[in-house]
Design an enzyme around this catalytic site. Structure first.
Site, PDB file in Angstrom:
ATOM      1  N   GLU A   1       0.843  -1.200   0.000  1.00  0.00           N
ATOM      2  CA  GLU A   1       0.000   0.000   0.000  1.00  0.00           C
ATOM      3  C   GLU A   1       0.878   1.251   0.000  1.00  0.00           C
ATOM      4  OE1 GLU A   1      -3.197   2.156   2.972  1.00  0.00           O
ATOM      5  OE2 GLU A   1      -2.688   0.067   3.289  1.00  0.00           O
ATOM      6  N   HIS A   2       1.869   1.296   0.879  1.00  0.00           N
ATOM      7  CA  HIS A   2       2.816   2.409   0.957  1.00  0.00           C
ATOM      8  C   HIS A   2       4.221   1.858   0.729  1.00  0.00           C
ATOM      9  CE1 HIS A   2      -0.539   3.949   3.408  1.00  0.00           C
ATOM     10  NE2 HIS A   2      -0.127   5.151   3.037  1.00  0.00           N
TER      11      HIS A   2
END
Length: 92
Positions: free
Chosen positions: A37-38
């Site tokens: 996600e990040h």
């Protein structure tokens, strides 16, 4: 010791991992496989990662970009792909 140490230890034990690689190419391949996600990359050559990575929700490159700052700028109502969905829904 942190007041959340017990929870953090269980989380690390059950879900944490360290992945070692030998080259930037192998690192990029592994990062794309994981499709986080990040993704925060601290490197001397951020352009290499920008040009070659494809599977991520948010990509933060270099010393002046970071997840915490970006989340403050973007706000709390943003949605990024999770659970490997960045393979098909990410920063292509």
């Amino acid at each position: 010791m942190s007041p959340t140490a017990d929870v953090a230890c269980v989380s690390w034990r059950d879900y944490g991992q360290i992945i070692l690689v030998d080259t930037a190419e192998e690192l990029i391949s592994e990062a794309d496989r994981i499709a986080s996600e990040h993704v925060q990359v601290m490197t001397e050559n951020p352009r290499e990662f920008l040009d070659k990575m494809t599977n991520y929700g948010g990509l933060f490159l270099g010393a002046r970009t970071n997840v915490a700052f970006a989340d403050k700028v973007i706000g709390t109502n943003h949605t990024l792909p999770t659970k490997e969905a960045a393979r098909t829904e990410g920063g292509h």
